[in-house]
Design a protein around this motif. Structure first.
Motif, PDB file in Angstrom:
ATOM      1  N   ASN A  44       0.838  -1.199   0.000  1.00  0.00           N
ATOM      2  CA  ASN A  44       0.000   0.000   0.000  1.00  0.00           C
ATOM      3  C   ASN A  44       0.872   1.247   0.000  1.00  0.00           C
ATOM      4  O   ASN A  44       0.537   2.244  -0.644  1.00  0.00           O
ATOM      5  CB  ASN A  44      -0.931  -0.022   1.215  1.00  0.00           C
ATOM      6  CG  ASN A  44      -1.986   1.048   1.146  1.00  0.00           C
ATOM      7  OD1 ASN A  44      -2.249   1.620   0.098  1.00  0.00           O
ATOM      8  ND2 ASN A  44      -2.603   1.318   2.278  1.00  0.00           N
ATOM      9  N   ILE A  45       1.986   1.215   0.707  1.00  0.00           N
ATOM     10  CA  ILE A  45       2.918   2.355   0.705  1.00  0.00           C
ATOM     11  C   ILE A  45       3.505   2.543  -0.684  1.00  0.00           C
ATOM     12  O   ILE A  45       3.586   3.663  -1.195  1.00  0.00           O
ATOM     13  CB  ILE A  45       4.034   2.137   1.748  1.00  0.00           C
ATOM     14  CG1 ILE A  45       3.449   2.208   3.160  1.00  0.00           C
ATOM     15  CG2 ILE A  45       5.144   3.157   1.594  1.00  0.00           C
ATOM     16  CD1 ILE A  45       4.414   1.802   4.233  1.00  0.00           C
TER      17      ILE A  45
ATOM     18  N   SER B 260       1.019   4.106  -2.900  1.00  0.00           N
ATOM     19  CA  SER B 260       0.870   5.535  -2.606  1.00  0.00           C
ATOM     20  C   SER B 260       2.001   6.347  -3.230  1.00  0.00           C
ATOM     21  O   SER B 260       1.779   7.444  -3.737  1.00  0.00           O
ATOM     22  CB  SER B 260       0.853   5.768  -1.098  1.00  0.00           C
ATOM     23  OG  SER B 260      -0.250   5.128  -0.511  1.00  0.00           O
ATOM     24  N   LYS B 261       3.215   5.796  -3.226  1.00  0.00           N
ATOM     25  CA  LYS B 261       4.336   6.485  -3.865  1.00  0.00           C
ATOM     26  C   LYS B 261       4.142   6.558  -5.379  1.00  0.00           C
ATOM     27  O   LYS B 261       4.514   7.551  -6.007  1.00  0.00           O
ATOM     28  CB  LYS B 261       5.644   5.787  -3.521  1.00  0.00           C
ATOM     29  CG  LYS B 261       6.049   5.983  -2.075  1.00  0.00           C
ATOM     30  CD  LYS B 261       7.328   5.250  -1.742  1.00  0.00           C
ATOM     31  CE  LYS B 261       7.689   5.447  -0.276  1.00  0.00           C
ATOM     32  NZ  LYS B 261       8.891   4.695   0.103  1.00  0.00           N
TER      33      LYS B 261
ATOM     34  N   LEU C 226       1.250   6.760  -6.809  1.00  0.00           N
ATOM     35  CA  LEU C 226       0.217   7.777  -7.031  1.00  0.00           C
ATOM     36  C   LEU C 226       0.797   9.189  -6.974  1.00  0.00           C
ATOM     37  O   LEU C 226       0.282  10.091  -7.642  1.00  0.00           O
ATOM     38  CB  LEU C 226      -0.905   7.619  -6.009  1.00  0.00           C
ATOM     39  CG  LEU C 226      -1.822   6.407  -6.206  1.00  0.00           C
ATOM     40  CD1 LEU C 226      -2.822   6.305  -5.064  1.00  0.00           C
ATOM     41  CD2 LEU C 226      -2.530   6.479  -7.539  1.00  0.00           C
TER      42      LEU C 226
ATOM     43  N   ALA D   7      -1.347  13.675  -2.799  1.00  0.00           N
ATOM     44  CA  ALA D   7      -0.818  12.311  -2.917  1.00  0.00           C
ATOM     45  C   ALA D   7       0.333  12.088  -1.943  1.00  0.00           C
ATOM     46  O   ALA D   7       0.454  11.005  -1.353  1.00  0.00           O
ATOM     47  CB  ALA D   7      -0.373  12.051  -4.355  1.00  0.00           C
ATOM     48  N   LYS D   8       1.184  13.112  -1.742  1.00  0.00           N
ATOM     49  CA  LYS D   8       2.267  12.989  -0.766  1.00  0.00           C
ATOM     50  C   LYS D   8       1.712  12.847   0.648  1.00  0.00           C
ATOM     51  O   LYS D   8       2.218  12.054   1.445  1.00  0.00           O
ATOM     52  CB  LYS D   8       3.193  14.202  -0.843  1.00  0.00           C
ATOM     53  CG  LYS D   8       4.131  14.183  -2.019  1.00  0.00           C
ATOM     54  CD  LYS D   8       5.053  15.388  -2.021  1.00  0.00           C
ATOM     55  CE  LYS D   8       5.946  15.381  -3.242  1.00  0.00           C
ATOM     56  NZ  LYS D   8       6.818  16.564  -3.297  1.00  0.00           N
TER      57      LYS D   8
ATOM     58  N   GLN E 263      -1.154  11.559   1.437  1.00  0.00           N
ATOM     59  CA  GLN E 263      -1.727  10.224   1.549  1.00  0.00           C
ATOM     60  C   GLN E 263      -0.627   9.167   1.696  1.00  0.00           C
ATOM     61  O   GLN E 263      -0.799   8.189   2.425  1.00  0.00           O
ATOM     62  CB  GLN E 263      -2.600   9.924   0.337  1.00  0.00           C
ATOM     63  CG  GLN E 263      -3.894  10.709   0.318  1.00  0.00           C
ATOM     64  CD  GLN E 263      -4.695  10.517  -0.963  1.00  0.00           C
ATOM     65  OE1 GLN E 263      -4.200   9.996  -1.952  1.00  0.00           O
ATOM     66  NE2 GLN E 263      -5.941  10.960  -0.931  1.00  0.00           N
ATOM     67  N   ALA E 264       0.496   9.367   1.020  1.00  0.00           N
ATOM     68  CA  ALA E 264       1.625   8.434   1.168  1.00  0.00           C
ATOM     69  C   ALA E 264       2.188   8.506   2.583  1.00  0.00           C
ATOM     70  O   ALA E 264       2.556   7.470   3.162  1.00  0.00           O
ATOM     71  CB  ALA E 264       2.702   8.744   0.138  1.00  0.00           C
TER      72      ALA E 264
ATOM     73  N   ALA F 234      -0.113   6.595   4.788  1.00  0.00           N
ATOM     74  CA  ALA F 234       0.093   5.156   4.612  1.00  0.00           C
ATOM     75  C   ALA F 234       1.351   4.697   5.341  1.00  0.00           C
ATOM     76  O   ALA F 234       1.363   3.618   5.958  1.00  0.00           O
ATOM     77  CB  ALA F 234       0.177   4.814   3.129  1.00  0.00           C
TER      78      ALA F 234
END
Length: 193
Positions: A52-53, A56-57, A59, A126-127, A129-130, A133
């Motif tokens: 998931n991480i 996220s990266k 994304l 996005a950052k 959210q990463a 995560a």
């Protein structure tokens, strides 16, 4: 006769199988560091959160890219405005897309542009959210390792208590045997035993 044969076959195969297979002991000795290493390597919840991480990266990178253009092409197979010949397949053989035969052709080109810093803001989101995560992953590791260590120490001290109780039971058996020996000799009463 069949039942007797199957019964004989079952009994002989069971006895042969039981003689060839050694007993498997389900107890292993493991240290806390080995348990933590195996736990971190084989835990599916941790592996899923780690992926998931990575997603996220990805994304973050995708949010910084421009949108792709879209190209749409359409060539009609029916021309209701054609006055001569067949109205179906209005182009000549080998001339698909020939606009001189009064066929209908449609070409569209679309490209969406983001304005007012939308792409930069999407990258920041996005950052964020990463980062969330990553924090969730760290929290999951901390929680699961705490549970593993708690269970490990609880098991360790439970086994120590079990050994202590076994020693106490053995010493009490020795005391009871000594009292029974003294009772046989008449030195103590039955009530004291």
């Amino acid at each position: 006769m069949r039942r007797l044969f199957f019964l004989f076959f079952f009994v002989t195969s069971a006895s042969i199988f039981s003689q060839q297979q050694p007993l498997i002991i389900d107890t292993i000795a493991i240290t806390l560091n080995d348990a933590e290493d195996q736990f971190l390597k084989n835990n599916f919840a941790l592996l899923a959160q780690k992926f998931n991480i990575d997603a996220s990266k990805a994304l973050i990178r995708q949010a910084g890219l421009f949108n792709n253009p879209n190209i749409y092409y359409e060539n009609s197979v029916y021309n209701k405005y054609k006055t001569t010949g067949s109205k179906l397949f209005p182009t000549e053989v080998g001339k698909w897309g020939d606009y001189t035969t009064q066929g209908e052709i449609l070409i569209q080109y679309n490209w969406l542009f983001s304005v007012a810093g939308k792409r930069n803001k999407a990258v920041k989101v996005a950052k964020a959210q990463a980062d969330v995560a990553q924090y969730q992953f760290d929290d999951l590791i901390r929680t699961l390792l705490f549970a593993l260590r708690s269970d490990f120490y609880e098991l360790h001290y439970g086994l120590q208590s079990l050994k202590l109780f076994d020693e106490e039971i053995n010493s009490l058996k020795d005391i009871v045997a000594a009292f029974e020996n003294q009772y046989q000799k008449g030195n103590v009463s039955l009530r004291e035993i």
